[in-house]
Motif scaffolding. Structure first.
Motif, PDB file in Angstrom:
ATOM      1  N   LEU A 173       0.839  -1.197   0.000  1.00 18.21           N
ATOM      2  CA  LEU A 173       0.000   0.000   0.000  1.00 18.21           C
ATOM      3  C   LEU A 173       0.877   1.252   0.000  1.00 18.21           C
ATOM      4  CD1 LEU A 173      -2.753  -0.870   2.653  1.00 18.21           C
ATOM      5  CD2 LEU A 173      -2.900  -1.121   0.173  1.00 18.21           C
ATOM      6  N   THR A 174       0.386   2.313  -0.646  1.00 15.90           N
ATOM      7  CA  THR A 174       1.104   3.585  -0.574  1.00 15.90           C
ATOM      8  C   THR A 174       0.934   4.171   0.822  1.00 15.90           C
ATOM      9  OG1 THR A 174      -0.824   4.880  -1.281  1.00 15.90           O
ATOM     10  CG2 THR A 174       0.611   4.019  -3.021  1.00 15.90           C
ATOM     11  N   ASN A 175       1.790   5.122   1.152  1.00 13.61           N
ATOM     12  CA  ASN A 175       1.684   5.770   2.468  1.00 13.61           C
ATOM     13  C   ASN A 175       0.317   6.438   2.624  1.00 13.61           C
ATOM     14  OD1 ASN A 175       4.260   5.029   3.318  1.00 13.61           O
ATOM     15  ND2 ASN A 175       5.210   6.821   2.354  1.00 13.61           N
ATOM     16  N   ASP A 187      -7.705  10.483  -6.620  1.00 12.84           N
ATOM     17  CA  ASP A 187      -7.674  10.578  -8.060  1.00 12.84           C
ATOM     18  C   ASP A 187      -7.955   9.223  -8.702  1.00 12.84           C
ATOM     19  OD1 ASP A 187      -7.394  11.858 -10.454  1.00 12.84           O
ATOM     20  OD2 ASP A 187      -5.451  12.746  -9.982  1.00 12.84           O
ATOM     21  N   VAL A 188      -8.237   9.252 -10.004  1.00 12.73           N
ATOM     22  CA  VAL A 188      -8.445   8.023 -10.761  1.00 12.73           C
ATOM     23  C   VAL A 188      -7.210   7.132 -10.617  1.00 12.73           C
ATOM     24  CG1 VAL A 188      -8.738   7.093 -13.079  1.00 12.73           C
ATOM     25  CG2 VAL A 188      -9.942   9.181 -12.416  1.00 12.73           C
ATOM     26  N   GLY A 189      -7.423   5.876 -10.234  1.00  9.78           N
ATOM     27  CA  GLY A 189      -6.316   4.934 -10.117  1.00  9.78           C
ATOM     28  C   GLY A 189      -5.487   5.050  -8.855  1.00  9.78           C
ATOM     29  N   SER A 190      -5.990   5.793  -7.856  1.00  6.08           N
ATOM     30  CA  SER A 190      -5.200   5.997  -6.630  1.00  6.08           C
ATOM     31  C   SER A 190      -5.340   4.844  -5.641  1.00  6.08           C
ATOM     32  CB  SER A 190      -5.596   7.317  -5.955  1.00  6.08           C
ATOM     33  OG  SER A 190      -6.966   7.287  -5.583  1.00  6.08           O
ATOM     34  N   ALA A 245     -18.327   7.182   1.909  1.00  5.57           N
ATOM     35  CA  ALA A 245     -18.640   7.580   0.531  1.00  5.57           C
ATOM     36  C   ALA A 245     -17.331   7.775  -0.217  1.00  5.57           C
ATOM     37  CB  ALA A 245     -19.447   8.874   0.534  1.00  5.57           C
ATOM     38  N   MET A 246     -17.269   7.259  -1.442  1.00  6.69           N
ATOM     39  CA  MET A 246     -16.038   7.385  -2.234  1.00  6.69           C
ATOM     40  C   MET A 246     -16.313   8.195  -3.497  1.00  6.69           C
ATOM     41  SD  MET A 246     -14.196   3.661  -1.983  1.00  6.69           S
ATOM     42  CE  MET A 246     -15.278   2.831  -3.140  1.00  6.69           C
ATOM     43  N   THR A 247     -15.340   8.979  -3.909  1.00  4.56           N
ATOM     44  CA  THR A 247     -15.454   9.692  -5.173  1.00  4.56           C
ATOM     45  C   THR A 247     -14.099   9.736  -5.852  1.00  4.56           C
ATOM     46  OG1 THR A 247     -16.033  11.768  -6.270  1.00  4.56           O
ATOM     47  CG2 THR A 247     -15.129  11.953  -4.051  1.00  4.56           C
ATOM     48  N   ALA A 248     -14.114   9.543  -7.175  1.00  9.85           N
ATOM     49  CA  ALA A 248     -12.889   9.642  -7.968  1.00  9.85           C
ATOM     50  C   ALA A 248     -12.759  11.035  -8.563  1.00  9.85           C
ATOM     51  CB  ALA A 248     -12.908   8.598  -9.088  1.00  9.85           C
ATOM     52  N   THR A 249     -13.672  11.926  -8.191  1.00 11.05           N
ATOM     53  CA  THR A 249     -13.583  13.310  -8.634  1.00 11.05           C
ATOM     54  C   THR A 249     -12.831  14.101  -7.582  1.00 11.05           C
ATOM     55  OG1 THR A 249     -15.721  13.116  -9.750  1.00 11.05           O
ATOM     56  CG2 THR A 249     -14.889  15.335  -9.370  1.00 11.05           C
ATOM     57  N   PRO A 250     -11.565  14.433  -7.836  1.00 12.89           N
ATOM     58  CA  PRO A 250     -10.818  15.205  -6.835  1.00 12.89           C
ATOM     59  C   PRO A 250     -11.526  16.521  -6.553  1.00 12.89           C
ATOM     60  CG  PRO A 250      -9.357  14.367  -8.541  1.00 12.89           C
ATOM     61  CD  PRO A 250     -10.757  14.169  -9.030  1.00 12.89           C
ATOM     62  N   ILE A 251     -11.752  16.784  -5.303  1.00 19.58           N
ATOM     63  CA  ILE A 251     -12.503  17.979  -4.919  1.00 19.58           C
ATOM     64  C   ILE A 251     -11.537  18.998  -4.328  1.00 19.58           C
ATOM     65  CG2 ILE A 251     -14.393  18.861  -3.509  1.00 19.58           C
ATOM     66  CD1 ILE A 251     -15.352  15.880  -3.402  1.00 19.58           C
ATOM     67  N   PRO A 252     -11.395  20.169  -4.935  1.00 16.29           N
ATOM     68  CA  PRO A 252     -10.490  21.174  -4.382  1.00 16.29           C
ATOM     69  C   PRO A 252     -10.962  21.637  -3.009  1.00 16.29           C
ATOM     70  CG  PRO A 252     -11.824  22.122  -6.136  1.00 16.29           C
ATOM     71  CD  PRO A 252     -12.075  20.646  -6.150  1.00 16.29           C
ATOM     72  N   ASP A 291      -3.724  11.029  -1.827  1.00 14.10           N
ATOM     73  CA  ASP A 291      -3.080  12.000  -2.714  1.00 14.10           C
ATOM     74  C   ASP A 291      -1.771  11.456  -3.289  1.00 14.10           C
ATOM     75  OD1 ASP A 291      -1.690  11.940  -0.360  1.00 14.10           O
ATOM     76  OD2 ASP A 291      -1.963  14.058   0.122  1.00 14.10           O
ATOM     77  N   GLU A 292      -1.765  10.158  -3.564  1.00 13.18           N
ATOM     78  CA  GLU A 292      -0.551   9.511  -4.042  1.00 13.18           C
ATOM     79  C   GLU A 292      -0.952   8.332  -4.934  1.00 13.18           C
ATOM     80  OE1 GLU A 292       3.282   7.294  -1.872  1.00 13.18           O
ATOM     81  OE2 GLU A 292       1.615   8.072  -0.697  1.00 13.18           O
ATOM     82  N   LEU A 293      -0.311   8.203  -6.093  1.00 14.29           N
ATOM     83  CA  LEU A 293      -0.611   7.092  -6.992  1.00 14.29           C
ATOM     84  C   LEU A 293       0.288   5.897  -6.685  1.00 14.29           C
ATOM     85  CD1 LEU A 293      -1.102   8.835 -10.469  1.00 14.29           C
ATOM     86  CD2 LEU A 293      -2.857   7.905  -8.968  1.00 14.29           C
ATOM     87  N   PRO A 294      -0.200   4.665  -6.916  1.00  9.42           N
ATOM     88  CA  PRO A 294       0.614   3.474  -6.680  1.00  9.42           C
ATOM     89  C   PRO A 294       1.876   3.485  -7.538  1.00  9.42           C
ATOM     90  CG  PRO A 294      -1.685   2.880  -7.006  1.00  9.42           C
ATOM     91  CD  PRO A 294      -1.564   4.323  -7.353  1.00  9.42           C
ATOM     92  N   ALA A 295       2.944   2.873  -7.041  1.00  9.21           N
ATOM     93  CA  ALA A 295       4.200   2.788  -7.779  1.00  9.21           C
ATOM     94  C   ALA A 295       4.001   1.974  -9.057  1.00  9.21           C
ATOM     95  CB  ALA A 295       5.274   2.145  -6.908  1.00  9.21           C
ATOM     96  N   GLY A 296       4.713   2.334 -10.110  1.00  4.92           N
ATOM     97  CA  GLY A 296       4.641   1.570 -11.354  1.00  4.92           C
ATOM     98  C   GLY A 296       3.588   2.052 -12.322  1.00  4.92           C
ATOM     99  N   ARG A 297       2.648   2.900 -11.851  1.00  3.02           N
ATOM    100  CA  ARG A 297       1.596   3.409 -12.734  1.00  3.02           C
ATOM    101  C   ARG A 297       2.179   4.523 -13.598  1.00  3.02           C
ATOM    102  NH1 ARG A 297      -4.038   3.148 -12.212  1.00  3.02           N
ATOM    103  NH2 ARG A 297      -3.771   1.147 -11.186  1.00  3.02           N
TER     104      ARG A 297
END
Length: 694
Positions: free
Chosen positions: A270-272, A298-301, A422-429, A446-452
């Motif tokens: 898992l990412t931090n 984010d998408v794919g996070s 509740a989950m959302t893939a729409t990053p909300i400012p 706020d971090e994507l998995p390694a290798g992506r």
């Protein structure tokens, strides 16, 4: 004013209560049933809403010298009528009124169109004040209205109006309401906050918003009005949050060792950010109060695996978990992924959607009611009548903005107030998070998995489309798939944009016979759309021509190209969501934006998309370029319509208002503290619907 007895911690406390300005506008002179209806169309129903129906701009009515006036400036001229007025009529109900105005040694022609009755107000050699637009080249005034020469208000308020009620009527009613009720205006912002931030007394603020003497007076009043509006909104959110937290929930004493074993068995670390979020949610699960948390990333996070871990935590505590998705195909994808993840664990998963056959449904429901099924995945079918749970402890809502509050509430009522994630893939400012989800606790990945690999994005003009199609052909030859997105389903006479039907027909011929092309759009039935997406995932066709219905969809690992026609007609957040349909594996993916933007905003959008893959940066830029109401859509984002405040431009003030509201409501006895009495009384009499949404 009267004394109101309340009970606080077993003690009777007497509190001074002042009635708010709840009288109907019908109490004002000249307001009958028709005018009440017209005012209601503007959101004005009582004296409070009338006195806080603030002007959106002011007209400076101070007379100016001719040498001080800029071309096309709206200005007041003061002089002597130099000659009798002449009235010309032409056409039906059209007229032109002309006269000359002597200002010192200069003569200025003045023209009024379609106001013939003004002729009776113009007397030769009499002083007059005229407001209008000055044409410097012709040195003449296009008149708008004649002012009283003895008026003492140098600025006139301009209000939002509509066909049902005139500007002048609103001005007159505001004056009447002020004269009749100004002594009843009570401060709602506590005195210490007013003093600390140098805010005006509420009565002074209301007066100077409507009747300012100078521009600085109007600016000071607007600053105080903005803060009050933000502060009252944040008070609503904080009180809603406090109420939610006092609701008796269920403490879920999960098996931490079992959770650690699951995490250790994952084929990746898992990412931090994922670890931090898992800890935040699990801490909530252990508490005996209701969790109401938003997980955004984010998408794919990696939100899905986080939800799987916390659902397993609920299951190890002896509870059931439910995962609700907006579409059947997405629910099916979740169910399949969870089956693989929990293959060797005591997790009994079932899928329940609207398409579930009656026989299968009949077999599932008793197992769910008995507790044999401890993880159920589905669509809105999860909260329908007849679906009973044994011990529902956690509800996960995927793409939560696709569901209304009533739907989420119905699922909550299926158990003993289960925790909600509740989950959302729409990053909300930050701006939207503070306003739209202020009553929820927020966890951010706020971090994507390694290798992506980051998606490579290019912007091209329509003239370069042939080269883009050749690129798509090369990707198909490599065994990959492509999405082609257009804003329209069919050709439209109103707008000149590419449409899905035409692109589908063109591409079907172009790629035949080697490659197959599919078509997907919003007019299709849900089962038809699901079947097409399933066929695309199974590689029965290689190119998917679609409208934005694919914005939230299934993972197609081999899809590496996203070609978007007329990309400047989409908002940035939507483009980012569409781009997220590719890059779902370790293969390099591409997004090609086809657009000939006609303005600077369109060019700016295209540049932002090519410069960053960070959804939070993109969402903030979208907010700045399009405004708060359009980023997720009013209904989806829940962004309220502020009267004077701008949550983007005034983000610092909004944040301060949130901090102050939180500080006040953190105290259990806040409502009986002397300086908060006006605020507490105001909050009691305001319905949640004034500020709440959806």
């Amino acid at each position: 004013m009267w004394l109101h007895r309340i009970n606080l911690n077993g003690k009777d406390v007497r509190r001074c209560v002042v009635m708010p300005l709840t009288d109907s506008v019908s109490t004002l002179p000249g307001v009958g049933p028709k005018r009440v209806e017209a005012l209601a169309s503007l959101g004005i129903t009582d004296i409070e809403s009338l006195l806080t129906y603030f002007p959106f701009r002011y007209e400076d009515l101070r007379a100016k010298a001719l040498t001080e006036i800029a071309d096309q400036e709206q200005v007041t001229l003061k002089g002597i009528v130099a000659a009798p007025p002449t009235l010309s009529r032409f056409g039906r109900k059209k007229s032109r009124l002309n006269f000359r105005l002597l200002i010192d040694q200069d003569v200025v022609p003045v023209t009024f169109f379609n106001q013939p009755w003004l002729k009776n107000q113009i007397e030769v050699e009499a002083p007059i004040m005229v407001y209008g637009r000055f044409d410097a080249a012709k040195k003449q005034l296009n008149g708008m209205k004649i002012l009283s020469s003895g008026r003492d208000d140098p600025m006139a308020s301009v209000y939002p109006a509509n066909a049902g009620i005139r500007q002048k009527t609103i001005q007159q009613l505001v004056v009447a309401a002020w004269e009749q009720y100004h002594d009843d205006i009570v401060n709602v912002v506590p005195a210490s906050i007013q003093q600390h931030y140098r805010l005006l007394d509420r009565a002074k603020m209301v007066h100077d918003m409507h009747f300012p003497k100078t521009t600085p007076d109007a600016q000071a009043a607007r600053r105080s009005a903005k803060f009050e509006e933000f502060f009252l909104f944040q008070m609503q959110l904080q009180l809603l949050k406090r109420h939610d937290q006092t609701q008796v929930g269920q403490a879920l004493p999960y098996d931490n060792a079992a959770l650690q074993a699951l995490i250790a068995s994952l084929p990746y670390e898992l990412t931090n950010a994922q670890k931090r979020v898992v800890n935040e949610i699990c801490a909530d699960l252990k508490r005996p109060i209701h969790m109401n948390r938003l997980l955004q990333g984010d998408v794919g996070s990696g939100k899905t695996v986080v939800s799987a871990i916390v659902m397993y935590a609920a299951i190890t505590a002896g509870y059931q978990a439910a995962l609700m998705a907006p579409t059947e195909i997405l629910a099916e994808q979740h169910a399949n992924n969870l089956q693989q993840l929990f293959a060797d664990l005591p997790v009994n998963i079932v899928l329940l959607t609207g398409s579930t056959k009656p026989a299968a449904r009949k077999e599932i429901l008793p197992r769910l009611a008995s507790g044999e099924v401890n993880l159920i995945v589905g669509t809105h079918a999860l909260f329908q009548e007849g679906v009973d749970y044994h011990r529902l402890g956690l509800v996960v809502v995927d793409e939560q903005h696709r569901f209304g509050v009533a739907q989420r509430q119905a699922l909550r009522q299926k158990g003993a107030n289960p925790d909600v994630l509740a989950m959302t893939a729409t990053p909300i400012p930050r701006t939207l998070a503070i306003t739209s989800y202020g009553e929820m606790d927020i966890s951010i990945i706020d971090e994507l998995p390694a290798g992506r690999k980051p998606i490579t994005t290019r912007w091209i003009k329509n003239a370069q489309i042939d080269a883009a199609i050749q690129f798509v052909m090369r990707e198909l030859a490599a065994g990959h798939q492509a999405y082609v997105v257009t804003p329209l389903i069919e050709e439209s006479e109103a707008v000149d944009m590419k449409n899905a039907q035409a692109i589908y027909e063109r591409f079907s011929q172009y790629f035949a016979p080697q490659y197959q092309v599919g078509l997907l759009h919003g007019r299709m039935k849900n089962d038809e759309k699901d079947a097409i997406m399933s066929d695309f995932k199974a590689k029965k066709f290689q190119v998917m021509v679609a409208t934005t219905v694919i914005e939230v969809g299934v993972d197609v690992k081999d899809a590496t190209v996203m070609l978007i026609y007329d990309a400047d007609h989409f908002g940035l957040a939507q483009l980012h969501q569409l781009r997220g349909r590719v890059g779902r594996s370790d293969q390099q993916s591409y997004c090609i934006l086809v657009a000939d933007p006609k303005n600077k905003t369109g060019v700016a959008r295209m540049k932002v998309m090519t410069e960053t893959n960070d959804g939070f940066v993109i969402s903030q830029k979208d907010l700045e370029l399009r405004g708060s109401g359009d980023v997720l859509g009013k209904k989806q984002s829940g962004m309220p319509d502020f009267k004077v405040g701008d949550p983007v431009a005034d983000i610092t003030m909004l944040s301060v208002a949130q901090q102050e509201a939180k500080r006040i409501t953190d105290a259990a006895d806040w409502s009986i503290q002397p300086e908060n009495l006006g605020l507490a009384n105001y909050m009691e009499h305001q319905e949640a619907s004034t500020y709440m949404y959806d």
